[in-house]
Design an enzyme around this catalytic site. Structure first.
Site, short mmCIF file in Angstrom:
data_model
loop_
_atom_site.label_atom_id
_atom_site.label_comp_id
_atom_site.label_asym_id
_atom_site.label_seq_id
_atom_site.Cartn_x
_atom_site.Cartn_y
_atom_site.Cartn_z
N CYS A 1 0.79 -1.24 0.00
CA CYS A 1 0.00 0.00 0.00
C CYS A 1 0.82 1.29 0.00
O CYS A 1 0.69 2.09 -0.91
CB CYS A 1 -0.94 0.01 1.20
SG CYS A 1 -2.29 -1.15 1.00
N LYS B 1 2.96 2.21 -3.19
CA LYS B 1 2.11 2.38 -4.38
C LYS B 1 1.19 3.59 -4.22
O LYS B 1 1.04 4.40 -5.13
CB LYS B 1 1.31 1.09 -4.54
CG LYS B 1 0.15 1.13 -5.49
CD LYS B 1 -0.42 -0.26 -5.73
CE LYS B 1 -1.35 -0.74 -4.65
NZ LYS B 1 -2.67 -0.14 -4.60
N LYS C 1 6.81 -6.86 6.85
CA LYS C 1 6.50 -6.73 8.28
C LYS C 1 6.13 -8.11 8.80
O LYS C 1 5.93 -9.04 7.99
CB LYS C 1 5.37 -5.72 8.50
CG LYS C 1 4.02 -6.18 7.97
CD LYS C 1 2.97 -5.18 8.39
CE LYS C 1 1.59 -5.76 8.26
NZ LYS C 1 0.56 -4.86 8.73
C1 UDX Z 1 -1.24 -0.25 5.47
C2 UDX Z 1 -2.24 0.60 6.27
O1 UDX Z 1 -1.91 0.54 7.66
C3 UDX Z 1 -3.65 0.14 6.01
O2 UDX Z 1 -4.57 0.97 6.70
C4 UDX Z 1 -3.89 0.20 4.52
O3 UDX Z 1 -5.19 -0.15 4.18
C5 UDX Z 1 -2.89 -0.67 3.78
O4 UDX Z 1 -1.58 -0.22 4.10
P1 UDX Z 1 -0.04 -2.60 5.72
O5 UDX Z 1 0.64 -2.27 4.42
O6 UDX Z 1 -0.59 -3.96 5.91
O7 UDX Z 1 -1.25 -1.57 5.98
O8 UDX Z 1 1.05 -2.40 6.87
P2 UDX Z 1 1.36 -1.43 8.08
O9 UDX Z 1 1.24 -2.16 9.35
O10 UDX Z 1 0.59 -0.16 7.97
O11 UDX Z 1 2.93 -1.18 7.83
C6 UDX Z 1 3.41 -0.66 6.61
C7 UDX Z 1 4.91 -0.54 6.60
O12 UDX Z 1 5.33 0.48 7.49
C8 UDX Z 1 5.68 -1.79 7.07
O13 UDX Z 1 6.79 -1.97 6.22
C9 UDX Z 1 6.11 -1.47 8.48
O14 UDX Z 1 7.27 -2.16 8.87
C10 UDX Z 1 6.34 0.02 8.37
N1 UDX Z 1 6.22 0.73 9.65
C11 UDX Z 1 5.00 0.82 10.26
C12 UDX Z 1 7.33 1.34 10.22
O15 UDX Z 1 8.45 1.27 9.67
N2 UDX Z 1 7.17 2.03 11.37
C13 UDX Z 1 5.99 2.16 12.01
O16 UDX Z 1 5.93 2.81 13.06
C14 UDX Z 1 4.85 1.52 11.45
#
Ligand code: UDX
Length: 439
Positions: free
Chosen positions: A264, A267, A325
């Site tokens: 997400c 993109k 993640k």
């Molecule tokens: C995200 C949004 O949270 C969600 O609402 C949306 O619909 C889709 O995109 P997702 O991609 O599943 O969800 O993962 P998310 O838990 O949000 O983490 C995204 C990325 O950010 C990961 O690579 C994670 O490691 C990174 N991240 C997240 C950090 O580096 N630091 C943080 O504090 C939080």
């Protein structure tokens, strides 16, 4: 209610299954016959905690079924969700590729019977719902339908809970008729007093992008602050905690790391910048967040190199975690996909482990990567170990054993899982992100 879900990717499968759990009768459609066959056999093509059990339950209770035959799944459906992929266009210009959305709309059109609401669930540029409406009208002028936008905010690894207990539901509609239909779809959430934001279709489409862009900005901000902490000799953990205690800032999404990845943020930030550009506007802050994210991955390579004494050549590097993640097998835009090939190009040998992502990783990483059965095998005779993804399995490692197995006790913690002082007292050369100067 009778609901049809077009697309059984991550969003479609989770949404369809959860709607069946709400008591609706859901038919999930996908063009990929192998996937439908698998689902019919009870096999789930993705790893998402809790999903398999929920699919089995709803299939057994006859509220959920799978088919490749769109023509039979559309007639009689009161709500049809479109949850097909919207990847970044192959042209490399950041636009979202809407081919699949438009193809699905065209296919649905001739089979509509009675009033139907077609709901865009995929993340789509502003104006897509209007285009879908035009396509359906062109294909079937007699059809009685509305197009709505209902963006998803599901986090991979926590998607079921996010669906069942969302912070909010966003509904973009043109009229009350469509709004009532969506209220029926989400009735269990209305009964639970979930906040519902009911707005125009265009606003709903933009909300999704704005939410993801804001979160990406938050992560890039904290990553940049972490880098500043490294230079100043300050501590990012205390900094993030302290600023996060301010209710206006909020403590979530302030964890520094190797950069955000996934399906997400990378993109959607690019797509949003494209959308606003078309309207003669710009989003400098989002552009900066994207740039910082790329730089963060490069910085991690340098961090590893510095810890190895200035060169990766001929060194064996152990990698713990490959997915973007924890609690997912998704490798899309994972930092490991940028970092590992660079280390290999510079002459390193890579031994890696991931609890769920190793099969998927093979399609994303060079063939030279060696996959290990657990974290300890990764550490055996490695010159350094890198904690890339914060899986629970890596949070309580037997550190004495890790130290003995490593050729040199170098521990590079890209997720700040371990305590720097403790690691140093155990005899590790340890570095995290933003918590220490290099030892
Ligand atoms: C995200 C949004 O949270 C969600 O609402 C949306 O619909 C889709 O995109 P997702 O991609 O599943 O969800 O993962 P998310 O838990 O949000 O983490 C995204 C990325 O950010 C990961 O690579 C994670 O490691 C990174 N991240 C997240 C950090 O580096 N630091 C943080 O504090 C939080």
């Amino acid at each position: 209610m009778k609901i049809t879900m077009i697309g059984t990717g991550y969003v479609g499968l989770v949404t369809g299954t959860c709607l069946a759990e709400f008591g609706h009768h859901v038919t999930c459609v996908d063009k990929v016959a192998g996937k439908i066959e698998q689902l019919r056999e009870g096999k789930i093509p993705i790893y998402e905690p809790g999903l398999e059990a929920l699919v089995h339950k709803n299939v057994n209770e006859k509220r959920l079924c799978f088919t490749t035959d769109l023509a039979s799944a559309v007639p009689g459906a009161e709500a049809i969700f479109i949850a097909v992929g919207t990847p970044t266009s192959r042209r490399g210009d950041g636009y979202a590729d809407l081919t699949y959305i438009f193809a699905a709309s065209k296919e649905i059109a001739p089979h509509l019977r009675g009033y139907t609401v077609i709901i865009d669930k995929s993340t789509v540029p502003v104006g897509t719902a209007a285009q879908v409406e035009r396509i359906i009208h062109q294909e079937n002028p007699a059809a009685d339908f509305d197009v709505a936008s209902n963006p998803e905010f599901l986090r991979e690894g926590a998607a079921i809970n996010d669906f069942m207990r969302p912070d909010r539901v966003v509904i973009g509609v043109k009229n009350d008729r469509a709004r009532h239909m969506l209220q029926e779809v989400y009735k269990p959430l209305f009964l639970r007093d979930t906040p519902i934001v009911c707005t125009t279709v265009e606003t709903a489409e933009l909300i999704k992008y704005a939410a993801n862009a804001f979160l990406a900005v938050k992560i890039s901000f904290i990553n940049e602050m972490a880098n500043v902490c490294e230079s100043i000799g300050a501590d990012i953990s205390a900094l993030a905690r302290a600023i996060g205690m301010d209710g206006r800032i909020g403590g979530k999404f302030l964890h520094p790391g190797p950069g955000y990845g996934g399906s997400c943020f990378p993109k959607d930030t690019l797509a949003l910048m494209r959308i606003v550009q078309e309207h003669g506007e710009s989003l400098h802050i989002v552009a900066a967040a994207v740039e910082v994210n790329a730089a963060q991955k490069a910085r991690m390579v340098k961090k590893i190199r510095d810890m190895l004494g200035g060169s990766e050549a001929g060194k064996t590097i152990g990698i713990l975690g490959l997915t973007f993640k924890p609690e997912t097998d998704d490798m899309r835009e994972a930092p490991s996909v940028t970092i590992i090939p660079t280390l290999l190009e510079r002459g390193a040998r890579i031994k890696a482990h991931d609890p769920q992502g190793m099969e998927e990783a093979q399609g994303y990483l060079p063939g030279e990567v060696e996959y290990m059965k657990d974290a300890y095998q990764v550490c055996e005779d490695a010159d350094a170990v890198v904690l890339m993804t914060e899986w629970n399995q890596y949070r309580a490692l037997d550190l004495e054993r890790v130290k003995k197995l490593l050729r040199k006790p170098i521990f590079i913690d890209l997720r700040n899982v371990y305590d720097p002082e403790k690691m140093r007292s155990l005899g590790f050369q340890y570095t995290g992100v933003g918590r220490s100067l290099n030892p």
